[in-house]
Design a protein around this motif. Sequence first.
Motif, PDB file in Angstrom:
ATOM      1  N   GLN A  43       0.821  -1.221   0.000  1.00 39.84           N
ATOM      2  CA  GLN A  43       0.000   0.000   0.000  1.00 39.84           C
ATOM      3  C   GLN A  43       0.849   1.263   0.000  1.00 39.84           C
ATOM      4  OE1 GLN A  43      -3.229   0.075  -0.638  1.00 39.84           O
ATOM      5  NE2 GLN A  43      -3.098  -2.156  -0.779  1.00 39.84           N
ATOM      6  N   ASN A  46       2.329   2.063  -3.303  1.00 40.17           N
ATOM      7  CA  ASN A  46       1.384   2.099  -4.411  1.00 40.17           C
ATOM      8  C   ASN A  46       1.644   0.947  -5.394  1.00 40.17           C
ATOM      9  OD1 ASN A  46      -0.839   3.088  -5.812  1.00 40.17           O
ATOM     10  ND2 ASN A  46       0.431   4.358  -7.138  1.00 40.17           N
ATOM     11  N   GLU A  49      -1.480  -0.739  -7.710  1.00 38.48           N
ATOM     12  CA  GLU A  49      -1.864  -0.001  -8.920  1.00 38.48           C
ATOM     13  C   GLU A  49      -0.828  -0.198 -10.027  1.00 38.48           C
ATOM     14  OE1 GLU A  49      -4.150   1.845 -11.478  1.00 38.48           O
ATOM     15  OE2 GLU A  49      -4.776   1.367  -9.429  1.00 38.48           O
ATOM     16  N   GLN A  50       0.443  -0.147  -9.672  1.00 39.05           N
ATOM     17  CA  GLN A  50       1.495  -0.321 -10.676  1.00 39.05           C
ATOM     18  C   GLN A  50       1.467  -1.734 -11.259  1.00 39.05           C
ATOM     19  OE1 GLN A  50       5.414   1.517  -9.677  1.00 39.05           O
ATOM     20  NE2 GLN A  50       4.414   1.914  -7.693  1.00 39.05           N
ATOM     21  N   LYS A  52      -1.161  -3.752 -11.307  1.00 32.55           N
ATOM     22  CA  LYS A  52      -2.396  -3.893 -12.094  1.00 32.55           C
ATOM     23  C   LYS A  52      -2.191  -3.348 -13.515  1.00 32.55           C
ATOM     24  CE  LYS A  52      -7.257  -2.600 -11.949  1.00 32.55           C
ATOM     25  NZ  LYS A  52      -8.277  -1.821 -11.234  1.00 32.55           N
ATOM     26  N   ARG A  53      -1.541  -2.196 -13.621  1.00 34.55           N
ATOM     27  CA  ARG A  53      -1.269  -1.624 -14.950  1.00 34.55           C
ATOM     28  C   ARG A  53      -0.343  -2.529 -15.762  1.00 34.55           C
ATOM     29  NH1 ARG A  53      -0.767   3.559 -12.292  1.00 34.55           N
ATOM     30  NH2 ARG A  53       1.485   3.283 -12.357  1.00 34.55           N
TER      31      ARG A  53
END
Length: 191
Positions: A43, A46, A49-50, A52-53
């Motif tokens: 968390q 981050n 998110e990285q 997932k992309r």
Amino acid sequence: MIFSLEQAPPGLPEVAELQALQQAGLAVAPTLVLVGLEAEFYQLGNLPEQIKRAFAGVFGARLDEEKLERACAFAEKLLRESYLLPERSDELRLALPEGPVLVRYAGEAPFGLEVGPQETLWALKRLWASRWQLDAVLSRQPELAPPEVASLVQSVGPTLILDEVLSARAGEVLGRAAAVWASEGRVVRIA
């Protein structure tokens, strides 16, 4: 976050069994139980998110193997190169036992044997990064996020052996067949 075996929250697989063996009088290797530390690491950096992309478009109508390999390599590198919260690193360093330690996930085979606090922190990041190796990702897909499992840091000697005597005693205590790996006469791992 960082607990001794005796203070670890109830209900964690294998940790509860190690606690039961210790309460029954068996010698258990000094163990740190890390709960939520990996999630905090993700968390604060981050990382979800990285990642997932990076995995976007990998699992479509068909598996894009080239994208999958690149995404796995990216995720592994991202975890190895990200930082733990400095306060957490300091807290963990202070809690670490002297001498060699075994780093692993609860309920899983040993991952790394390390000597020294800095090496142990690096081993933890490598452990967490191992969840993004190609085979690991394929074994849990279509779920992308790895399962949340407690990380263990255990004080051990130079050898880890399957101990038949401790296995029999553990089986009596746990009420099931158990295979116990031990170091210097202390329980380290139960399977």
